[in-house]
Every structure is written in C-alpha cells, then in structure tokens.
Design an enzyme around this catalytic site. Structure first.
Site, PDB file in Angstrom:
ATOM      1  N   GLU A   1       0.667  -1.273  -0.115  1.00  0.00           N
ATOM      2  CA  GLU A   1       0.289  -0.081  -0.072  1.00  0.00           C
ATOM      3  C   GLU A   1       0.944   1.323   0.189  1.00  0.00           C
ATOM      4  OE1 GLU A   1      -0.621  -2.692   1.665  1.00  0.00           O
ATOM      5  OE2 GLU A   1      -3.039  -3.123   1.138  1.00  0.00           O
TER       6      GLU A   1
ATOM      7  N   HIS B   1     -11.392  -4.625   9.966  1.00  0.00           N
ATOM      8  CA  HIS B   1     -12.085  -4.337   8.392  1.00  0.00           C
ATOM      9  C   HIS B   1     -13.257  -3.374   8.639  1.00  0.00           C
ATOM     10  CE1 HIS B   1      -9.401  -7.748   7.006  1.00  0.00           C
ATOM     11  NE2 HIS B   1     -10.173  -7.434   5.802  1.00  0.00           N
TER      12      HIS B   1
HETATM   13  C1  LIG Z   1      -2.869  -4.642   4.266  1.00  0.00           C
HETATM   14  C2  LIG Z   1      -3.770  -5.329   3.471  1.00  0.00           C
HETATM   15  N1  LIG Z   1      -4.108  -5.075   2.297  1.00  0.00           N
HETATM   16  C3  LIG Z   1      -4.920  -5.712   1.791  1.00  0.00           C
HETATM   17  C4  LIG Z   1      -5.675  -6.607   2.309  1.00  0.00           C
HETATM   18  C5  LIG Z   1      -6.902  -7.480   1.634  1.00  0.00           C
HETATM   19  N2  LIG Z   1      -6.411  -8.595   1.542  1.00  0.00           N
HETATM   20  C6  LIG Z   1      -6.721  -9.783   2.391  1.00  0.00           C
HETATM   21  S1  LIG Z   1      -5.925 -11.252   1.830  1.00  0.00           S
HETATM   22  C7  LIG Z   1      -5.206 -10.702   0.534  1.00  0.00           C
HETATM   23  C8  LIG Z   1      -4.517 -11.703   0.077  1.00  0.00           C
HETATM   24  C9  LIG Z   1      -3.356 -11.843   0.689  1.00  0.00           C
HETATM   25  O1  LIG Z   1      -2.351 -12.824   0.190  1.00  0.00           O
HETATM   26  P1  LIG Z   1      -1.305 -13.887   0.760  1.00  0.00           P
HETATM   27  O2  LIG Z   1      -0.494 -13.204   1.716  1.00  0.00           O
HETATM   28  O3  LIG Z   1      -0.575 -14.617  -0.342  1.00  0.00           O
HETATM   29  O4  LIG Z   1      -2.180 -14.926   1.769  1.00  0.00           O
HETATM   30  P2  LIG Z   1      -3.619 -16.053   1.197  1.00  0.00           P
HETATM   31  O5  LIG Z   1      -4.749 -15.174   1.320  1.00  0.00           O
HETATM   32  O6  LIG Z   1      -3.096 -16.452   0.025  1.00  0.00           O
HETATM   33  O7  LIG Z   1      -3.314 -16.938   2.421  1.00  0.00           O
HETATM   34  C10 LIG Z   1      -5.591  -9.430   0.496  1.00  0.00           C
HETATM   35  C11 LIG Z   1      -5.290  -8.504  -0.845  1.00  0.00           C
HETATM   36  C12 LIG Z   1      -5.483  -7.119   3.742  1.00  0.00           C
HETATM   37  N3  LIG Z   1      -6.411  -7.702   4.627  1.00  0.00           N
HETATM   38  N4  LIG Z   1      -4.653  -6.195   4.321  1.00  0.00           N
END
Ligand SMILES: Cc1ncc(C[n+]2csc(CCOP(=O)(O)OP(=O)(O)O)c2C)c(N)n1
Ligand SMILES: [Mg+2]
Lengths: 335, 355
Positions: free
Chosen positions: A71, A140
């Site tokens: 971000e 959230h």
């Molecule tokens: C700082 C932040 N940005 C965006 C989000 C929205 N978001 C939640 S999970 C996710 C994907 C995360 O991917 P990864 O780290 O690979 O974990 P996975 O969900 O695949 O286990 C996003 C974009 C968030 N929760 N926190």
C-alpha cells in the site's frame, strides 16, 4: 497527451452505486489518457468489491494496473505519477489498509505543494472503501473519514447517493490537489434509477436531501440511508426533519450547515466514526461557531461507539449508528 | 527452561524430500536426533492425519454454517494447506509462540486451541476463544501462546519479531513462529521484520505459506523475483523451500529450522509450497484460476498423501474421519447452546479499565 472526447456512456434505467462508480471511471478513462487506475486486484478480479469489473478487458493492464500488496509503495507511486502529470486513480481496498499508506498520503500528497513553495502539484485521486456493518470485525470495519478530513491539503469526499457515485469523480480528477473518496461498503449494492448529471454540480456543497423544519439531521455517506429512514420515522410521529448530506468532508460546507440549523434550530450529527475528536465533533464545533444563536437545543451526536468494532451482529449493531438511535437523538433535540 | 519438545521420528526412506524442496541457502541446522521405534513413528503420523482431518471437517462444516447464515463475516478456508499447520506445529513446543493470519483455523486447531472454543468464536459466542469479539479472522488463545489471527496482511510479522525479541532479551530459549502468505512478502512489514530479525539474531521462524495467489493475483504478478526463499536469504538468514503438501517434509524442515534457531543461529525462513483448494474467501467467485490447475493440486491432497504412507492396516481412515466429524458436531452443538456477550458489555476489553 491529449484528451479525447468521451464516448457516450449509456446507463441502464436501473443502476447501482457500484455500477455508477464504474461508469464514472470508464468515462474518465475514455476522456483523458492521462487517467489510469491502480490497486490490488483491480484488473481481472475487478477489485475487492467488483467496482472495476470489466475495465481491464476494455482498457488493458497498463491502465488498469494490478499492484502487489504494497500500500505504501503503490499509493506513493500514484502520488509520484500525479506529480509527473498523469491523473492516477488509486484504489485502496479499504480504509483499514490505507493506514499502511498514511505516511504517503499525509507527508507527501497533502504536503508537497506547501513544502515546495507551490512548485509540486499532486492531482491524484485515492478511492477506498470504508465502514462497518458486514460483521468483518475490528480490523476491517474502521470509519476513519474524520481523521482524513483533518488533513490540510487534501479534499475528502463521501458520496452517499447514486448521483454522487456517478458524478464526483470527474471534478475530483480535475482538481489540481489530492482528493480522497470514501465509498461505504454498505452502499455498493444500493440501486435506483440512473439520473443525469444535474446542471449545477460541484464537489464542495452540502445538499439538502429532505426538507424539514423541526430538526436538522446532518450526515454523509453510508449513514445517509439510515438518516433518511429516521426522518421518515420521525415524520410519522409529526416531527419534520431536514436531512443535510455533507458530501464533502473537507472542506466542510459551513454555510449550508449554518443555514440548515437556522431553519430548524436543532441539530443531530450522525457519523459512523468514533465520537471523540471525530467528524461529528468538528461539525458540532462549526455549529457552535456559526449558528450558536439559532440553536434551541444542545447539539446531539450519534456516532460509532468507542470500541474496535466487534464481530457478532448484536454487538456490531450496537457499535454503529442505527435508525432508532437517530430517531431517539432527534426526539431529545426536539424535546 | 523446561523444554517439552517432542523428538522427531526419523523419516523413512520413502519420505525423502520431494522435488523442488531445495537445500538451505545457508546451512545452519543441526541434524535431527536418531531413531525412535517404528510404531512411535506410525503413532506420530496418525496424530498428524487426525489433526488434518479435524481441520478439514471443521472447515467443511463452516462452509455449511456460512451458507445457512449462522456464521457471517469473512471466512478464509485453509482446505488443501493443512500439512503446513500440522507439520510446523509438530516441531514446536508448547512454550513456543505462534502468530498467524486471517486464514488461521488450521493454525489454531493444530496448536491445540479446543475445537469447541474455535467453533464458538465462529458463532460469535461468549465461549469463543476471543469471547466472540473476533470471529474467524481473530482467533486468540494466549494460554497456548497463540497470538492471533491478524487480518492486516503482514500485520503479524513485526509483532512476532517483538515476541522473539522479548525472549532474547530475557534469555528464554524458545521460538516464535509467524505464518503469512506469499502476498505478504510484498509488504514493507515483511522486509522490515526480516531485516530486524536477522540484525538482532531473533529466535523467529518465518513460515511463508506460498499458495501461489494473493487473492486473485498470481505469484508472478505479485513479485518481480518469485523465489521467495532466495529473497529471505538475502537478509542473511537460512531460508529454503519445502513441499508444503507433505506434512512429513514440513515437519522435518520446521524441526531443522527450530534447531537452528535454538542453537543461536537467528531467524529462519521456510517457503511452504502449497495451494488452497477453495476460493480466497466466501465472497470470491474464483474466476482467476484454471480448473485444471486446481484439479492437479487436489491430486496432492495432503491428507491422503500422508495417510498413504501409513503401514497397511495401521489406520481406518473412514473411522478417523467420522471421529473428526463427531468432534465438530459436538462443537457446533455447544456453540449453538452457548450465550452471547450481553450488549451491556459492548465496551468490555477496550482497555483494562473496562474489562
Ligand atoms: C494490508 C492489507 N491489504 C489488503 C488486504 C486485503 N487482502 C486480504 S487477504 C489478501 C491476499 C493475501 O494473500 P497472501 O498473503 O498470499 O495470503 P493468502 O490469502 O493467499 O493466504 C488481500 C489482498 C488486507 N487484509 N490487508
Ligand atoms: Mg497466497
């Protein structure tokens, strides 16, 4: 780069908040090739809330640009691209994650113009989802519009109607300064008839959404439907409530606030953010400064409870303003 | 410090590292101590299968409860990734700390957070492991040193470094394990934490669950350099990739890392190559993945993969599955009957004053 004339964007009879936001972006992308959208999953995925669905197919991955989970990095890059003359629309999935980019927004976007003695303009638009109401729990569900509204150097918008969802973006992009637009998560599915852009449309004035003479209900964004429902309920009890939609949280339309209070002599301020030092506190202070002698009752505030928003429905409901809370506050004001 | 760390069963020859399970970038681990009896090993593997079955049964029930509207909010399923949670947990002692993400049902259950308390949390009930305040994304059990479900991607990493720092400063010999996704590696918080931990030689185990996607974004659109272990190694810590579908390989790698950490070699990074069989969350229409790709990974489902290694006749998988389902049934019944927190207690737990 040259700006080409916008192709006519024909909306369906019935539309939604989400579709109107998308139509606004599409129009902006067609009108000006300096405009591009970037954010996490804005491309094929269509954005966390489906706002940009279909845009990458039309405009390609250069202009509908997926970003990594970074971000601070991509918001800062949006600021830099704006400094260099582009017109980025940066989407942050939600206000909760914008805290990771707050340094860029506050220390750069809002500050560069002043710090550089007027040399560096930052015409960036940053959109983000805000608010509670979907049982997503503390991390959230923040409503931090009031915090952002305290930052000199940026404009803060809070669309609460389909019309504003559709028409606020173009003037925001035309603004030479940074604009932050908050989209309340509970509004995306709101539907209604598509309306043409009004003759006089701006992003500085508050709007009276319902006229009344007993009490002013002052609010914005995701709380607006609740406030309108409260006004309806009050009407059934014989209380005539005026609903003032702030639309712009920075700058605040102090004149419209004062004018409304001058008509009704009573004010209830409704904001989902925390009460202490929040947006409602600022509006209450404005009323005290601008309309003190018009008041017949103390100003009432209906705000988010000062807790991190809890997960279970009954506690979440209790933590954010609800129609009965607004009605009760109006009754107290009317006495 | 009284360490109750279980000794690892010696892997059998057929548990040899899977292809793609690279050597450490900086060799630092001590070899695992030798040779308990084979029956002990079988018992241990059975335990891991049991844990995976419980996690699977728990989450499959959550899907039903979500569809019926009993559970709300965001739910991020771990189905397909269970080997990582149970394998890593097997290498940790009860003294060690765990910090997790929003995809943490498996981490919590493997850690021993009671299934009743986790299910009650999903229901938002007062008997939930976070008093119902957190829900799916915020499971906590500090008694078991489970420091939560964090829903800000990357948000748990610096906290984990702090837990490890405290251990180092007070001379306690224990490990903090932090789980996070491949997407989190793009966040500044990952890089700041990796540098701090390496700089200060913190007893931190970084477990990256690389399931190839961050929501809808594939790894190669998320990272310029997709060899995540190599990037972690650039901070000066041992780091390697592991077949995350193979619970035995996961456990072996985690033990090796934990041994290295306890030997004073600072943080270790494990890239667990895994896959989620379901969508990112219940809101996700999963339009971005190829069905054939999902099917290919399903063929390496960690549960049959491990069960297939048990000696013939050692386990009645059907019976084990039924036992897991029964435990989940009991948890659901208990959660249904449990009270909610009264509305008057809304302000509880905001600060110690109000608790
Ligand atoms: C700082 C932040 N940005 C965006 C989000 C929205 N978001 C939640 S999970 C996710 C994907 C995360 O991917 P990864 O780290 O690979 O974990 P996975 O969900 O695949 O286990 C996003 C974009 C968030 N929760 N926190
Ligand atoms: Mg991932």
């Amino acid at each position: 780069m040259t700006a080409s004339a916008p192709a006519p964007v024909s909306g369906p009879e019935k539309t939604s908040f989400r579709e109107e936001l998308r139509a606004a972006m599409r129009e902006a992308l067609l009108a000006d090739d300096r405009v591009f959208l970037m954010g996490e999953d804005v491309g094929k995925y269509g954005g966390a809330f489906g706002v940009s669905l279909g845009l990458v197919e039309e405009f390609g991955p250069e202009r509908i640009r997926d970003t990594p989970l970074s971000e601070s990095g991509f918001v800062g890059a949006g600021i830099g691209a704006a400094v260099a003359g582009l017109r980025p629309i940066v989407e942050i999935m939600t206000v909760n994650f914008s805290l990771l980019a707050l340094d860029q927004i506050l220390n750069n976007a809002a500050t560069l113009l002043h710090m550089s003695g007027g040399q560096v303009s930052v015409p960036v638009v940053i959109r983000m989802t805000t608010g509670a109401g979907r049982q997503l729990a503390a991390q959230h569900s923040h409503s931090l519009e009031g915090w952002y509204a305290g930052i000199p150097g940026i404009r803060v918008l809070s669309p609460g109607t389909l019309q504003d969802a559709r028409h606020m973006l173009a003037p925001a992009l035309a603004d030479p300064d940074p604009v932050v637009i908050f989209e309340h998560g509970s509004l995306y599915n709101a539907t209604g008839p598509a309306e043409p852009r009004p003759e006089s449309f701006d992003i500085v004035s508050a709007a009276v959404r319902r006229s009344g003479h007993d009490v002013s209900l002052i609010s914005h964004g995701g709380s607006l439907p609740k406030v309108l429902a409260a006004a309806e309920a009050l009407a059934a009890e014989g209380v005539s409530a005026e609903v003032l939609d702030l639309r712009s949280l920075r700058p605040l339309d102090g004149a419209a606030i004062a004018a409304s209070v001058a008509r009704t002599h009573r004010a209830v301020v409704v904001d989902e953010g925390w009460r202490t030092g929040g947006l409602a506190a600022e509006i209450s202070a404005r009323i005290a400064e601008l309309a003190f002698y018009d008041l017949d009752a103390q100003v009432e505030r209906v705000c988010g409870a000062e807790v991190p928003v809890p997960y279970p429905k009954h506690l979440e409901d209790a933590a954010i303003p609800q129609v009965p809370d607004i009605v009760a506050a109006a009754r107290r004001a009317v006495g | 410090m009284n360490r109750a760390r279980k000794q690892p069963p010696e892997p059998r020859a057929d548990h040899a590292p899977a292809a793609g399970s690279a050597a450490p970038h900086r060799a630092a681990a001590r070899e695992a101590p030798a040779e308990p009896a084979v029956s002990e090993e079988t018992k241990h593997l059975l335990e891991l299968v049991d844990q995976m079955l419980l996690i699977r049964a728990f989450e499959e029930r959550c899907v039903e409860l979500y569809s019926s509207g009993t559970i709300r909010g965001f739910i991020h399923l771990y189905i397909g990734e269970e080997a990582v949670a149970v394998g890593v947990n097997a290498a940790l002692s009860p003294d060690d700390a765990v910090v997790s993400t929003y995809r943490e049902h498996g981490h919590a259950l493997a850690r021993g957070v009671p299934v009743d308390a986790v299910m009650a949390e999903m229901f938002g009930k007062a008997t939930g492991c976070s008093h119902g305040r957190g829900g799916s994304m915020h499971l906590f059990d500090v008694q078991r040193r489970f420091y939560g479900g964090n829903a800000i991607v990357g948000g748990g990493l610096p906290i984990a470094a702090g837990l490890a720092l405290a251990d180092r400063m007070t001379g306690r010999s224990r490990v903090t394990c932090c789980f996070f996704g491949d997407g989190a590696v793009a966040e500044g918080e990952f890089h700041e934490t990796a540098n701090l931990a390496a700089l200060w030689d913190l007893p931190l185990l970084l477990v990256c669950e690389n399931n190839l996607y961050a929501m809808g974004t594939p790894l190669e659109h998320e990272h310029a350099q997709t060899d995540l272990a190599m990037r972690a190694a650039s901070y000066g810590m041992p780091a390697w990739a592991v077949d995350g579908m193979d619970a035995v390989a996961v456990e072996r790698a985690a033990r090796r890392a934990v041994d290295g950490i306890l030997a004073g070699n600072g943080p270790h990074f494990l890239e667990m190559r895994t896959y989620r069989f379901r969508a990112h969350s219940m809101y996700d229409p999963d339009r971005y993945r190829d069905k054939a790709e999902i099917e290919r990974w399903r063929e390496r489902d960690p549960i049959p993969l491990l069960a297939g290694r048990l000696p013939a006749g050692a386990a009645d998988l059907q019976e084990m599955r039924e036992r897991a389902a029964a435990a989940v049934d009991r948890a659901v019944a208990a959660a249904e009957a449990a009270p909610v927190e009264p509305v008057e207690d809304l302000y509880r737990f905001v600060s110690h004053e109000g608790s």
